[in-house]
Design a protein around this motif. Sequence first.
Motif, PDB file in Angstrom:
ATOM      1  N   ILE A  13       0.847  -1.196   0.000  1.00 45.56           N
ATOM      2  CA  ILE A  13       0.000   0.000   0.000  1.00 45.56           C
ATOM      3  C   ILE A  13       0.878   1.239   0.000  1.00 45.56           C
ATOM      4  CG2 ILE A  13      -1.748   1.285   1.247  1.00 45.56           C
ATOM      5  CD1 ILE A  13      -2.733  -1.341   2.422  1.00 45.56           C
ATOM      6  N   PRO A  14       0.776   2.068  -1.038  1.00 46.87           N
ATOM      7  CA  PRO A  14       1.611   3.264  -1.098  1.00 46.87           C
ATOM      8  C   PRO A  14       0.980   4.419  -0.324  1.00 46.87           C
ATOM      9  CG  PRO A  14       0.338   3.077  -3.101  1.00 46.87           C
ATOM     10  CD  PRO A  14      -0.052   1.910  -2.238  1.00 46.87           C
TER      11      PRO A  14
ATOM     12  N   SER B  59      -4.595  -1.748  -8.868  1.00 46.06           N
ATOM     13  CA  SER B  59      -4.940  -0.995  -7.654  1.00 46.06           C
ATOM     14  C   SER B  59      -5.918   0.112  -7.998  1.00 46.06           C
ATOM     15  CB  SER B  59      -3.683  -0.376  -7.035  1.00 46.06           C
ATOM     16  OG  SER B  59      -2.771  -1.371  -6.636  1.00 46.06           O
TER      17      SER B  59
ATOM     18  N   TYR C 223      -7.602   3.880  -6.571  1.00 44.32           N
ATOM     19  CA  TYR C 223      -7.390   5.023  -5.693  1.00 44.32           C
ATOM     20  C   TYR C 223      -8.552   6.003  -5.842  1.00 44.32           C
ATOM     21  CZ  TYR C 223      -2.523   3.452  -5.602  1.00 44.32           C
ATOM     22  OH  TYR C 223      -1.384   2.713  -5.442  1.00 44.32           O
TER      23      TYR C 223
ATOM     24  N   PHE D 286      -5.588   5.181  -1.133  1.00 41.85           N
ATOM     25  CA  PHE D 286      -5.619   3.818  -1.644  1.00 41.85           C
ATOM     26  C   PHE D 286      -6.919   3.134  -1.253  1.00 41.85           C
ATOM     27  CE2 PHE D 286      -3.828  -0.196  -2.890  1.00 41.85           C
ATOM     28  CZ  PHE D 286      -4.286  -1.118  -1.956  1.00 41.85           C
TER      29      PHE D 286
ATOM     30  N   GLU E 162      -6.293  -3.371  -3.766  1.00 40.75           N
ATOM     31  CA  GLU E 162      -5.417  -3.904  -4.794  1.00 40.75           C
ATOM     32  C   GLU E 162      -5.738  -5.371  -5.033  1.00 40.75           C
ATOM     33  OE1 GLU E 162      -2.246  -5.886  -3.892  1.00 40.75           O
ATOM     34  OE2 GLU E 162      -1.541  -6.051  -5.960  1.00 40.75           O
TER      35      GLU E 162
ATOM     36  N   ARG F 116      -5.587  -8.404  -2.308  1.00 41.45           N
ATOM     37  CA  ARG F 116      -4.443  -8.593  -1.430  1.00 41.45           C
ATOM     38  C   ARG F 116      -4.340  -7.504  -0.373  1.00 41.45           C
ATOM     39  NH1 ARG F 116       0.974  -9.511  -4.735  1.00 41.45           N
ATOM     40  NH2 ARG F 116       0.469  -7.386  -5.313  1.00 41.45           N
ATOM     41  N   ASN F 117      -4.759  -6.322  -0.745  1.00 39.56           N
ATOM     42  CA  ASN F 117      -4.641  -5.205   0.171  1.00 39.56           C
ATOM     43  C   ASN F 117      -5.892  -4.347   0.100  1.00 39.56           C
ATOM     44  OD1 ASN F 117      -1.634  -5.205   1.129  1.00 39.56           O
ATOM     45  ND2 ASN F 117      -1.530  -5.524  -1.070  1.00 39.56           N
ATOM     46  N   LYS F 118      -6.237  -3.746   1.229  1.00 38.24           N
ATOM     47  CA  LYS F 118      -7.434  -2.935   1.278  1.00 38.24           C
ATOM     48  C   LYS F 118      -7.148  -1.693   2.103  1.00 38.24           C
ATOM     49  CE  LYS F 118     -12.427  -3.404   1.974  1.00 38.24           C
ATOM     50  NZ  LYS F 118     -12.647  -2.030   2.481  1.00 38.24           N
ATOM     51  N   GLY F 119      -7.604  -0.565   1.606  1.00 40.54           N
ATOM     52  CA  GLY F 119      -7.455   0.682   2.342  1.00 40.54           C
ATOM     53  C   GLY F 119      -8.581   0.849   3.336  1.00 40.54           C
TER      54      GLY F 119
END
Lengths: 114, 114
Positions: free
Chosen positions: A101-102, B33, B35, B45, B48, B55-58
């Motif tokens: 995560i950027p 991803s 945004y 974010f 993704e 895999r990733n969550k904001g």
Amino acid sequence: AQKITQTQPGMFVQEKEAVTLDCTYDTSDPSYGLFWYKQPSSGEMIFLIYQGSYDQQNATEGRYSLNFQKARKSANLVISASQLGDSAMYFCAMRSGGSYIPTFGRGTSLIVHP
Amino acid sequence: KAGVTQTPRYLIKTRGQQVTLSCSPISGHRSVSWYQQTPGQGLQFLFEYFSETQRNKGNFPGRFSGRQFSNSRSEMNVSTLELGDSALYLCASSQGKQAHNEQFFGPGTRLTVL
């Protein structure tokens, strides 16, 4: 936690001159990557340059170079010989460690005067 | 190589409606991803996907969801739209999951919620 700070909301430069856009970062992870993006008024984010935390030399891509000062946690973007088309928002971003995560800074608006 | 494409480019919806945005990554890129960009919060974010898996969550509410198809194309859905969802939604693709993989952004979808 990772953090990016861009302290210059706006910058002005004369065409053909060089300009430095500031970026400081904070992370406790020794492994990280720093990115710069350009966003023209059209909205698309354009990747400019990347610097890894273990890279020995400063990254360069054409007229763009990254002044990486690890001890000061700064990753300033230098644009040489500014062109009118360089007028845009510029964002500094970071990914650290295993996190995909950027984190993005708030950006700097650059205006190039003829 | 074709860049990242997003459709539609502009969208106007009313509160309470739902919306689906689409993103086609660069050929060969498996990571997508999403945004959200607003003047107040900057670039944030959302999530993704890599090989059809999130895999990733904001830090966004469950009204924001997404998915990725076997051809790496991705969709993002926002249900029960709120005025605050008005934003530029950017999609980015990259080759893999490593921190140094730069992301290539699409032109964005500008969503206006009335």
